[in-house]
Design a protein around this motif. Structure first.
Motif, short mmCIF file in Angstrom:
data_model
loop_
_atom_site.label_atom_id
_atom_site.label_comp_id
_atom_site.label_asym_id
_atom_site.label_seq_id
_atom_site.Cartn_x
_atom_site.Cartn_y
_atom_site.Cartn_z
N PRO A 1 -3.75 7.24 -26.85
CA PRO A 1 -2.73 6.61 -27.70
C PRO A 1 -2.03 7.51 -28.69
O PRO A 1 -0.87 7.28 -29.31
N THR A 2 -2.92 8.50 -29.32
CA THR A 2 -2.64 9.53 -30.34
C THR A 2 -1.65 10.56 -29.75
O THR A 2 -0.98 11.08 -30.60
N ALA A 3 -1.43 10.66 -28.39
CA ALA A 3 -0.45 11.55 -27.96
C ALA A 3 0.84 11.32 -28.31
O ALA A 3 1.33 10.12 -28.30
N PRO A 4 1.66 12.22 -28.39
CA PRO A 4 3.17 12.02 -28.69
C PRO A 4 3.84 11.45 -27.44
O PRO A 4 4.61 10.56 -27.54
N ASP A 5 3.37 11.70 -26.28
CA ASP A 5 3.90 10.92 -24.80
C ASP A 5 2.89 11.11 -24.25
O ASP A 5 1.84 11.88 -23.87
N ARG A 6 2.29 9.82 -23.78
CA ARG A 6 1.29 9.42 -23.04
C ARG A 6 1.12 9.74 -21.54
O ARG A 6 0.08 9.65 -20.94
N CYS A 7 2.30 10.22 -21.04
CA CYS A 7 2.53 10.34 -19.71
C CYS A 7 1.69 11.78 -19.11
O CYS A 7 1.58 12.87 -19.60
N ARG A 8 0.80 11.19 -18.06
CA ARG A 8 0.22 12.48 -17.52
C ARG A 8 0.94 13.11 -16.50
O ARG A 8 0.74 14.08 -15.72
N ASP A 9 1.79 12.31 -15.60
CA ASP A 9 2.39 12.48 -14.61
C ASP A 9 3.85 12.02 -14.66
O ASP A 9 4.01 10.60 -14.36
N ALA A 10 4.84 12.73 -15.03
CA ALA A 10 6.20 12.11 -15.10
C ALA A 10 7.05 12.54 -13.88
O ALA A 10 8.32 12.75 -14.14
N SER A 11 6.49 12.73 -12.79
CA SER A 11 7.25 12.98 -11.64
C SER A 11 8.35 11.81 -11.50
O SER A 11 8.22 10.77 -11.53
N PRO A 12 9.75 12.35 -11.11
CA PRO A 12 10.84 11.31 -10.83
C PRO A 12 11.11 10.74 -9.40
O PRO A 12 11.75 10.04 -9.44
N GLU A 13 10.12 10.91 -8.63
CA GLU A 13 10.38 10.40 -7.31
C GLU A 13 10.39 9.03 -7.26
O GLU A 13 9.62 8.26 -8.13
N PRO A 14 10.75 8.34 -6.30
CA PRO A 14 10.74 6.88 -6.32
C PRO A 14 9.45 6.23 -6.20
O PRO A 14 8.61 6.95 -5.47
N LEU A 15 8.93 5.11 -6.76
CA LEU A 15 7.70 4.61 -6.53
C LEU A 15 7.96 3.19 -5.72
O LEU A 15 9.10 2.80 -5.58
N PRO A 16 6.78 2.80 -5.12
CA PRO A 16 6.59 1.98 -4.27
C PRO A 16 7.13 0.64 -4.81
O PRO A 16 6.45 0.01 -6.03
N ARG A 17 7.97 -0.13 -4.17
CA ARG A 17 8.40 -1.34 -4.61
C ARG A 17 7.57 -2.73 -4.04
O ARG A 17 7.48 -3.51 -4.85
N THR A 18 7.04 -2.66 -2.86
CA THR A 18 6.42 -3.76 -2.21
C THR A 18 4.77 -3.59 -2.42
O THR A 18 4.49 -2.31 -2.31
N LEU A 19 4.13 -4.45 -2.12
CA LEU A 19 2.70 -4.42 -2.17
C LEU A 19 2.17 -3.50 -1.13
O LEU A 19 1.24 -2.67 -1.48
N THR A 20 2.74 -3.76 -0.01
CA THR A 20 2.02 -3.07 1.25
C THR A 20 2.61 -1.54 1.01
O THR A 20 1.73 -0.78 1.38
N ALA A 21 3.69 -1.12 0.53
CA ALA A 21 4.09 0.26 0.29
C ALA A 21 3.10 0.80 -0.77
O ALA A 21 2.55 2.08 -0.74
N TRP A 22 2.72 -0.02 -1.70
CA TRP A 22 1.83 0.37 -2.90
C TRP A 22 0.41 0.88 -2.31
O TRP A 22 0.07 1.70 -2.65
N LEU A 23 0.01 -0.21 -1.67
CA LEU A 23 -1.47 -0.06 -1.34
C LEU A 23 -1.35 1.32 -0.19
O LEU A 23 -2.33 2.08 -0.37
N SER A 24 -0.40 1.56 0.55
CA SER A 24 -0.22 2.65 1.34
C SER A 24 -0.35 4.06 0.53
O SER A 24 -1.14 4.97 0.75
N ALA A 25 0.58 4.02 -0.51
CA ALA A 25 0.69 5.02 -1.38
C ALA A 25 -0.94 5.39 -2.28
O ALA A 25 -0.82 6.35 -2.36
N ALA A 26 -1.01 4.19 -2.77
CA ALA A 26 -2.29 4.45 -3.40
C ALA A 26 -3.56 4.81 -2.71
O ALA A 26 -4.54 5.67 -3.41
N SER A 27 -3.60 4.59 -1.58
CA SER A 27 -4.69 5.00 -0.48
C SER A 27 -4.66 6.52 -0.32
O SER A 27 -5.59 7.12 -0.23
N ALA A 28 -3.35 6.95 -0.42
CA ALA A 28 -3.09 8.40 -0.18
C ALA A 28 -3.12 9.28 -1.37
O ALA A 28 -3.66 10.27 -1.51
#
Length: 244
Positions: free
Chosen positions: A173-200
């Motif tokens: 929380p003390t960091a000026p910007d807490r982002c570790r990964d600010a990549s701009p690509e689209p993120l998974p919107r559905t649970l199925t897509a999320w689980l697939s992305a997170a497993s990879a």
């Protein structure tokens, strides 16, 4: 012959048939959805109360019992602080052994929220960060009257990372910007897509957390989430309130 005895026999058969049906449905529920059954009746699966809202295996050592109590207290405090009080009171089932977690229907995950009424924690998930992550899902969902399918899964997951203060995916929380990964690509919107992305790639959590953190920070901090929930419940579309 009086019709009264026949009516009694008919009602007896109906009652017996209903009892068999209830038993069959209950058995099917236990076999097909053990997690639902276990969170409904923890004692039926051999779990015992450790404190209000927290169940675990019996015969814990004093050290393990204290560890669980402190984990639960810390996790609840994180959710309570972010949301300025909780509306949810989910039961937490904490397993310190793999056999316990398998018995209650768990898989390879660290933890999981069940029907917005309970949280199950595996031996790897007996940690205030993991517990707070799952408790955040429950709290967010309980507050929402809006259709769940309009909330992208990336927002739900990124919010849970932020609420739980998971420093695997956010800087301190003390960091000026807490982002570790600010990549701009689209993120998974559905649970199925999320689980697939997170497993990879588990760092999808870091990218989702960055998106949510920056939105929350730009809109005044945690109260922005409470305002978002209110506006969603009034019918405003998520897409007009939060940009992907």
């Amino acid at each position: 012959m009086s019709t009264r005895p026949r009516r009694r026999r008919r009602w007896a058969w109906l009652a017996a048939g209903l009892g068999v049906l209830v038993l069959a449905v209950g058995t099917t529920l236990v076999l097909a959805y053990p997690s639902v059954a276990a969170t409904t009746c923890p004692r039926c699966y051999g779990l015992v109360p450790v404190r209000d809202g927290l169940y675990a295996e019996p015969d814990l050592s004093d050290a393990d019992r204290q560890r669980l109590v402190e984990m639960h207290r810390d996790a609840v405090a994180r959710v309570d602080a972010f949301y300025q009080g909780r509306r949810s009171q989910p039961t937490v089932l904490a397993c310190l052994t793999r056999d316990c977690y398998r018995r209650i229907g768990g898989g390879g995950e660290r933890g999981v929220a069940v029907r917005n009424q309970a949280v199950m924690l595996s031996p790897r998930g007996v940690d205030p960060v993991i517990a707070a992550h799952e408790l955040s899902h429950v709290e967010f969902h309980v507050r929402l009257d809006a259709p769940r399918d309009q909330i992208p899964q990336w927002f739900d997951e990124g919010l849970a990372v932020l609420v739980s203060n998971d420093e695997r995916y956010l800087l301190p929380p003390t960091a000026p910007d807490r982002c570790r990964d600010a990549s701009p690509e689209p993120l998974p919107r559905t649970l199925t897509a999320w689980l697939s992305a997170a497993s990879a790639d588990e760092q999808v959590y870091a990218r989702a957390a960055c998106r949510v953190y920056r939105w929350v920070d730009a809109h005044g901090g945690p109260p922005a989430v409470l305002d978002l929930v209110d506006r969603l419940n009034r019918g405003e579309p998520f897409a007009t309130l939060v940009q992907d």
